[in-house]
Design an enzyme around this catalytic site. Structure first.
Site, PDB file in Angstrom:
ATOM      1  N   GLY A  60     -63.335   5.459  44.107  1.00 57.89           N
ATOM      2  CA  GLY A  60     -62.138   5.019  43.404  1.00 57.89           C
ATOM      3  C   GLY A  60     -61.891   5.876  42.184  1.00 57.89           C
ATOM      4  O   GLY A  60     -62.162   7.084  42.176  1.00 57.89           O
ATOM      5  N   SER A  61     -61.401   5.256  41.114  1.00 60.26           N
ATOM      6  CA  SER A  61     -61.037   5.989  39.906  1.00 60.26           C
ATOM      7  C   SER A  61     -62.183   6.846  39.381  1.00 60.26           C
ATOM      8  O   SER A  61     -62.035   8.046  39.171  1.00 60.26           O
ATOM      9  CB  SER A  61     -60.586   5.007  38.813  1.00 60.26           C
ATOM     10  OG  SER A  61     -60.387   5.688  37.587  1.00 60.26           O
ATOM     11  N   ARG A  76     -67.400   2.172  52.949  1.00 51.68           N
ATOM     12  CA  ARG A  76     -67.261   1.326  54.122  1.00 51.68           C
ATOM     13  C   ARG A  76     -66.673   2.149  55.268  1.00 51.68           C
ATOM     14  O   ARG A  76     -65.927   3.111  55.038  1.00 51.68           O
ATOM     15  CB  ARG A  76     -66.329   0.141  53.869  1.00 51.68           C
ATOM     16  CG  ARG A  76     -66.733  -0.781  52.751  1.00 51.68           C
ATOM     17  CD  ARG A  76     -65.800  -2.013  52.747  1.00 51.68           C
ATOM     18  NE  ARG A  76     -64.415  -1.650  53.007  1.00 51.68           N
ATOM     19  CZ  ARG A  76     -63.526  -1.333  52.065  1.00 51.68           C
ATOM     20  NH1 ARG A  76     -63.883  -1.306  50.786  1.00 51.68           N
ATOM     21  NH2 ARG A  76     -62.269  -1.034  52.380  1.00 51.68           N
ATOM     22  N   SER A 100     -62.942   2.396  54.998  1.00 55.88           N
ATOM     23  CA  SER A 100     -62.409   2.738  53.680  1.00 55.88           C
ATOM     24  C   SER A 100     -61.234   3.696  53.773  1.00 55.88           C
ATOM     25  O   SER A 100     -61.287   4.710  54.483  1.00 55.88           O
ATOM     26  CB  SER A 100     -63.499   3.367  52.812  1.00 55.88           C
ATOM     27  OG  SER A 100     -62.958   3.837  51.592  1.00 55.88           O
ATOM     28  N   HIS A 140     -71.208   1.102  34.129  1.00 50.16           N
ATOM     29  CA  HIS A 140     -70.940  -0.060  33.276  1.00 50.16           C
ATOM     30  C   HIS A 140     -72.162  -0.959  33.370  1.00 50.16           C
ATOM     31  O   HIS A 140     -72.769  -1.094  34.433  1.00 50.16           O
ATOM     32  CB  HIS A 140     -69.684  -0.783  33.759  1.00 50.16           C
ATOM     33  CG  HIS A 140     -69.299  -1.998  32.966  1.00 50.16           C
ATOM     34  ND1 HIS A 140     -69.498  -2.083  31.598  1.00 50.16           N
ATOM     35  CD2 HIS A 140     -68.737  -3.179  33.334  1.00 50.16           C
ATOM     36  CE1 HIS A 140     -69.044  -3.258  31.163  1.00 50.16           C
ATOM     37  NE2 HIS A 140     -68.596  -3.943  32.213  1.00 50.16           N
ATOM     38  N   ASP A 189     -67.722  -3.461  25.396  1.00 52.33           N
ATOM     39  CA  ASP A 189     -66.678  -3.157  26.371  1.00 52.33           C
ATOM     40  C   ASP A 189     -65.883  -4.412  26.728  1.00 52.33           C
ATOM     41  O   ASP A 189     -64.648  -4.405  26.718  1.00 52.33           O
ATOM     42  CB  ASP A 189     -67.306  -2.559  27.633  1.00 52.33           C
ATOM     43  CG  ASP A 189     -66.270  -2.111  28.650  1.00 52.33           C
ATOM     44  OD1 ASP A 189     -65.674  -1.052  28.442  1.00 52.33           O
ATOM     45  OD2 ASP A 189     -66.065  -2.827  29.646  1.00 52.33           O
ATOM     46  N   GLU A 241     -61.912  -5.187  25.691  1.00 55.87           N
ATOM     47  CA  GLU A 241     -60.905  -5.478  26.709  1.00 55.87           C
ATOM     48  C   GLU A 241     -60.195  -6.802  26.433  1.00 55.87           C
ATOM     49  O   GLU A 241     -58.968  -6.908  26.539  1.00 55.87           O
ATOM     50  CB  GLU A 241     -61.567  -5.544  28.088  1.00 55.87           C
ATOM     51  CG  GLU A 241     -62.065  -4.210  28.605  1.00 55.87           C
ATOM     52  CD  GLU A 241     -62.942  -4.349  29.827  1.00 55.87           C
ATOM     53  OE1 GLU A 241     -63.258  -3.316  30.445  1.00 55.87           O
ATOM     54  OE2 GLU A 241     -63.328  -5.492  30.173  1.00 55.87           O
ATOM     55  N   GLU A 278     -38.600  -2.287  21.295  1.00 52.20           N
ATOM     56  CA  GLU A 278     -39.259  -2.381  19.993  1.00 52.20           C
ATOM     57  C   GLU A 278     -40.684  -2.918  20.063  1.00 52.20           C
ATOM     58  O   GLU A 278     -41.544  -2.512  19.270  1.00 52.20           O
ATOM     59  CB  GLU A 278     -38.421  -3.256  19.048  1.00 52.20           C
ATOM     60  CG  GLU A 278     -37.062  -2.665  18.712  1.00 52.20           C
ATOM     61  CD  GLU A 278     -37.163  -1.290  18.083  1.00 52.20           C
ATOM     62  OE1 GLU A 278     -38.145  -1.022  17.358  1.00 52.20           O
ATOM     63  OE2 GLU A 278     -36.267  -0.453  18.329  1.00 52.20           O
ATOM     64  N   SER A 333     -42.201   6.142   9.289  1.00 54.04           N
ATOM     65  CA  SER A 333     -41.419   6.063   8.053  1.00 54.04           C
ATOM     66  C   SER A 333     -42.141   5.247   6.986  1.00 54.04           C
ATOM     67  O   SER A 333     -43.053   4.466   7.292  1.00 54.04           O
ATOM     68  CB  SER A 333     -40.065   5.413   8.340  1.00 54.04           C
ATOM     69  OG  SER A 333     -40.254   4.049   8.692  1.00 54.04           O
TER      70      SER A 333
END
Length: 331
Positions: free
Chosen positions: A26-27, A48, A51, A108, A191, A195, A227, A252
């Site tokens: 994946g990512s 898999r 997949s 992770h 983490d 999140e 905005e 500004s």
């Protein structure tokens, strides 16, 4: 002071003659596998049989096999699958094929920190966690750069666990930018807190509240969206490039004055108390238990129904229409 390492502190040759099995494409998986291969490492990808990612991995010149075969072949096995699926995949498909001296890796700390996965004592258990999405890990590597990465050691059976983490991190390009040493506990808890309290939960709820406040006061939804939501990226990009000081220098004087005047009225002591409560639930495992229970129940109780409800909010429909006007957002 957190320890930092760079390519000169890493020995990529430590991976010579070893096979790295990347479980998932994946990512993060696609970036790790391709970067490691181009760094001269022997890489296989475990997926898999059905997949949809298998073709992409093969097209990238990678050796693709089922998860069990990849785990059997790998000397280093990197688990790059969703948190809620990792324990079942590891316990059922990977663990039976792990051998003494193997290195088990994660990007992770969730499953190790909350003991959803309990690896055998004969393994090194380490973490290499890039601080950026996989497409950035890949694109920066291709440009000769890198994304900073965290490393951590959970179990050092071989006495070389940190060296393996550094070598792997260097292989995906992190040593070009910097590698920071942490712990599974610190990575996981910070983490999850980031999140929930800031990056996803905090920011989206803040933007939604601002949108609703303006619309309820009679302003047009399009103006409220511009905005309170669209322009968030402009501010975050400035902060990302040069910190709060660059952002405040770039906006500004009116905006900067409003920053100092209104910020603490929005983030009150009650907000900070809520953040501490969120952190406590993460630290004591209550959130992890709730999350795992929700995912194992078919995700219908709250997760998917909440997703559907949020996607029907007026701001989503307004944003979809406005984004049609922004050609630069289209792929």
């Amino acid at each position: 002071m957190i320890k930092k390492y760079y390519d000169q502190d890493c020995d990529l040759k430590l991976l010579d003659g070893k096979t790295i099995a990347v479980i998932g494409f994946g990512s993060q998986g696609h970036a790790h596998a391709q970067n490691l291969k181009e760094s001269g490492c022997s890489v296989v990808v475990g997926l898999r049989s059905d997949s949809k990612s298998a073709k992409s991995a093969r097209d990238a010149g990678l050796d693709v096999m089922d998860v069990e075969s990849a785990a059997e072949k790998g000397d280093l096995v990197m688990m790059l699958v969703p948190d809620e699926k990792a324990a079942d995949i590891y316990n059922e498909q990977v663990a039976p094929h792990m051998k003494e001296g193997n290195v088990l890796m994660f990007a992770h700390g969730f499953n190790i920190h909350y003991q959803l996965i309990k690896p055998d004592e004969c393994l090194d258990v380490i973490m290499v966690a890039p601080k950026g999405p996989g497409h950035t890990v890949r694109s920066q590597y291709m440009e000769g750069k890198g994304v900073p990465s965290l490393i951590a050691v959970h179990h050092d059976r071989s006495g070389k666990a940190r060296d393996y983490a550094l070598a792997y991190a260097s292989g995906i390009g992190a040593g070009r930018a910097g590698i920071l040493e942490t712990s599974y506990r610190e990575e996981t808890e910070t983490d999850l807190f980031g999140e929930q309290a800031v990056l996803c939960g905090g920011v989206t709820e803040l933007m939604k509240a601002g949108f609703e406040t303006l619309v309820e006061a009679g302003y047009e939804p399009e103006m409220a969206y511009f905005e309170c939501i669209h322009e968030m990226k402009l501010i975050v990009d400035l902060i990302n490039s040069g910190g709060f000081e660059m952002m405040r220098k770039s906006v500004s004087n009116t905006a900067e004055y409003g920053d100092y005047y209104a910020g603490k009225q929005i983030i009150t002591e009650d907000s900070r108390k809520a953040m501490k409560q969120i952190l406590a639930r993460i630290q004591n495992g209550e959130f992890a238990s709730e999350f795992v229970s929700e995912m194992s129940s078919g995700r219908q109780a709250r997760f998917l129904t909440t997703r559907m409800k949020e996607n029907e909010h007026q701001l989503c429909k307004t944003g979809a229409e406005l984004r049609k006007m922004m050609s630069w957002l289209k792929k």
